[in-house]
Enzyme design. Structure first.
Site, PDB file in Angstrom:
ATOM      1  N   LYS A   1       0.563  -1.441   0.137  1.00  0.00           N
ATOM      2  CA  LYS A   1       0.345   0.210  -0.103  1.00  0.00           C
ATOM      3  C   LYS A   1       0.965   1.047   0.018  1.00  0.00           C
ATOM      4  CE  LYS A   1      -1.716   3.290   2.313  1.00  0.00           C
ATOM      5  NZ  LYS A   1      -1.755   4.219   1.937  1.00  0.00           N
TER       6      LYS A   1
ATOM      7  N   GLU B   1       9.725   0.761  10.515  1.00  0.00           N
ATOM      8  CA  GLU B   1      10.904   1.803  11.044  1.00  0.00           C
ATOM      9  C   GLU B   1      10.169   3.323  10.593  1.00  0.00           C
ATOM     10  OE1 GLU B   1      12.424   5.079   9.776  1.00  0.00           O
ATOM     11  OE2 GLU B   1      13.009   3.720   7.534  1.00  0.00           O
TER      12      GLU B   1
ATOM     13  N   CYS C   1      13.070  10.643   7.572  1.00  0.00           N
ATOM     14  CA  CYS C   1      13.431   9.860   9.215  1.00  0.00           C
ATOM     15  C   CYS C   1      14.568  10.209   9.218  1.00  0.00           C
ATOM     16  CB  CYS C   1      12.498   8.745   8.803  1.00  0.00           C
ATOM     17  SG  CYS C   1      14.027   7.275   8.070  1.00  0.00           S
TER      18      CYS C   1
ATOM     19  N   GLU D   1       9.679  15.039  15.752  1.00  0.00           N
ATOM     20  CA  GLU D   1       9.988  15.669  14.027  1.00  0.00           C
ATOM     21  C   GLU D   1       9.054  16.590  13.484  1.00  0.00           C
ATOM     22  OE1 GLU D   1      11.027  12.089  11.032  1.00  0.00           O
ATOM     23  OE2 GLU D   1       9.182  11.671  12.325  1.00  0.00           O
TER      24      GLU D   1
END
Length: 477
Positions: free
Chosen positions: A183, A257, A291, A388
């Protein structure tokens, strides 16, 4: 000194042919969603609609999983050398179509063509080549003399590296004999759909790879489906936690992750010019949509002024604009939603007392844009040092001793990556041993290789992708 002017150097859009609509790729064929639901994918640089894409529901996900289950028996029974042939073929087709795919990725994602062309696509092909080499050598990978595949892998990937994250997931899954239902992200589905065409071009057996497009609800259906044996997810920590709760108590194997808040640590003996380039690449590569981005700069007090002066000079040369222009350094923010989050956190940095600086740059009038931004006077209590941002925003903190640098670097719920800049090899090794991060770069940043494992600690997830370690997640060991 005279300013060096760049003439426009646009890559041609004519090399990629985007259809007005795309269906789901299930059992080797494209098909409409069962309920006929669709959504549009837009170019973040212009806000123009690129195509209409089918939105998979529960019935579609079930069809895809069933197709993958049906194909698993035949695919897993193939000798590794035969599976390798398909992976090698896919890798070569990716290379042959790399210009087309790079333009597509920059259109749908917003990243500069220079990055999609020179970084993403070579790494995509390299991952398929690398895992093709492992397909007939699994007995020598260190996971027993006869490691077996798990079955059907449900894979959910993010929008920041759409095709590269696909390669990270699909290549090891196929090499180890698993079949896949993938997906892609709602805002960047096109390169995955083009990859479906590559699978057909390579003659991959029907059902081995299935692509279901849609939003978070589609991903949730895939993760929860009882016919899925392994779940792999790359994305936000919040969604990763929800997936972990869904999978808990089942037999499904899971790798995550997730987010990061990496520290890029510069000591007083570091080569300043080299460090500045590493800092620029660490936070402004892919608009900070990374990331493992070096979003926290930890600089030793004695060289803070010198480093910041050099960093600001370099930031003034960054070119923000058309992703298809080969001179562009910073492209468009991927979506209006992500731009709003970046603005919110940047405003919070100012409100909490940090000093904001950005070079003068004229942003395009349409699309989603954010100038490269630097914050000084940042403390560990600031939101911009803890959360973040996932954008081109750098927070600068200082330290005096190596122990203080380690303490500040590790003072985060994340643990994905870190960088160390110093001329002393002994210091690099000592620091790397103390930093709680899955990947530690020395005198460089954001360097990837398919033979090297990648993953994090704490809220950055668990499991590894890439290298020999990346095989384990897809084997029954």
């Amino acid at each position: 000194m005279p300013v060096f002017e760049y003439a426009p150097a646009p890559e041609s859009r004519a090399v990629v042919d985007i259809a007005p609509s795309y269906g789901l790729f299930i059992d080797g064929e494209f098909a409409e969603a069962a309920d006929g639901k669709v959504f549009k994918t837009v170019s973040p640089a212009t806000e123009e609609s690129l195509s209409e894409v089918a939105h998979a529901g529960a019935e579609d996900v079930d069809r895809a999983v069933r197709a993958a289950r049906k194909a698993f028996g035949t695919w897993s029974a193939l000798p590794g050398s035969e599976r390798a042939k398909y992976l090698f073929r896919i890798a070569r087709i990716i290379q042959e179509r790399s210009r087309e795919l790079a333009v597509l990725e920059s259109l749908d994602n917003g990243k500069p063509i220079r990055e999609s062309r020179d970084t993403d696509l070579p790494l995509v092909a390299a991952h398929f080549f690398y895992y093709a080499g492992w397909a007939d050598k699994l007995a020598h990978a260190g996971y027993g003399p006869d490691p077996r595949p798990l079955g059907v892998a449900g894979q959910v990937i993010p929008w920041n590296f759409p095709l590269l994250m696909l390669a990270w997931k699909i290549a090891p899954a196929l090499a180890t004999g698993n079949t896949v239902v993938l997906k892609p992200a709602e805002t960047t589905p096109l390169s995955a759909l083009f990859f479906a065409d590559i699978c057909r071009q390579a003659g991959l057996p029907r059902g081995v790879v299935n692509i279901v497009t849609g939003d978070g609800s589609t991903g949730a259906e895939l993760v929860a489906h009882p016919g899925v044996d392994k779940v792999a997810f790359t994305g936000s920590t919040e969604v990763g936690k929800a997936i972990a709760r869904t999978v808990a108590g089942t037999r499904k194997k899971l790798t995550l992750e997730l987010g990061g808040k990496a520290a890029n640590i510069v000591f007083d003996d570091a080569p300043i010019d080299q460090a500045v380039e590493g800092i620029i690449g660490g936070i402004f590569f892919n608009q900070g949509h990374v990331c493992c981005a070096g979003s926290r700069l930890l600089v030793q007090e004695s060289v803070q002024d010198e480093l910041l002066d050099a960093l600001k000079r370099r930031m003034r040369t960054l070119r923000v604009g058309d992703p298809l222009d080969k001179n562009t350094d910073i492209g468009a923010i991927n979506s209006a939603e992500q731009l709003a989050r970046i603005r919110t956190l940047a405003d919070a940095g100012e409100a909490e007392g940090a000093e904001r600086w950005a070079p003068e740059c004229e942003l395009p009038s349409t699309g989603y844009w954010f100038a490269p931004t630097l914050f000084t006077g940042v403390t560990q209590a600031h939101r911009i040092a803890r959360e973040e941002i996932f954008g081109p925003v750098l927070s600068v903190l200082t330290f005096r001793t190596p122990d203080e640098a380690v303490a500040k670097a590790n003072n985060t719920p994340y643990g994905l990556s870190a960088g160390i800049w110093t001329e002393k090899g002994s210091r690099i090794l000592a620091m790397a041993d103390k930093l709680r991060a899955g990947v530690v770069w020395s005198n460089t940043f954001n360097k990837f290789d398919p033979a090297s494992p990648f993953g994090g600690y704490k809220e950055s997830g668990y499991g590894r992708e890439g290298g020999r370690h990346g095989l384990e997640a897809y084997l029954d060991v």
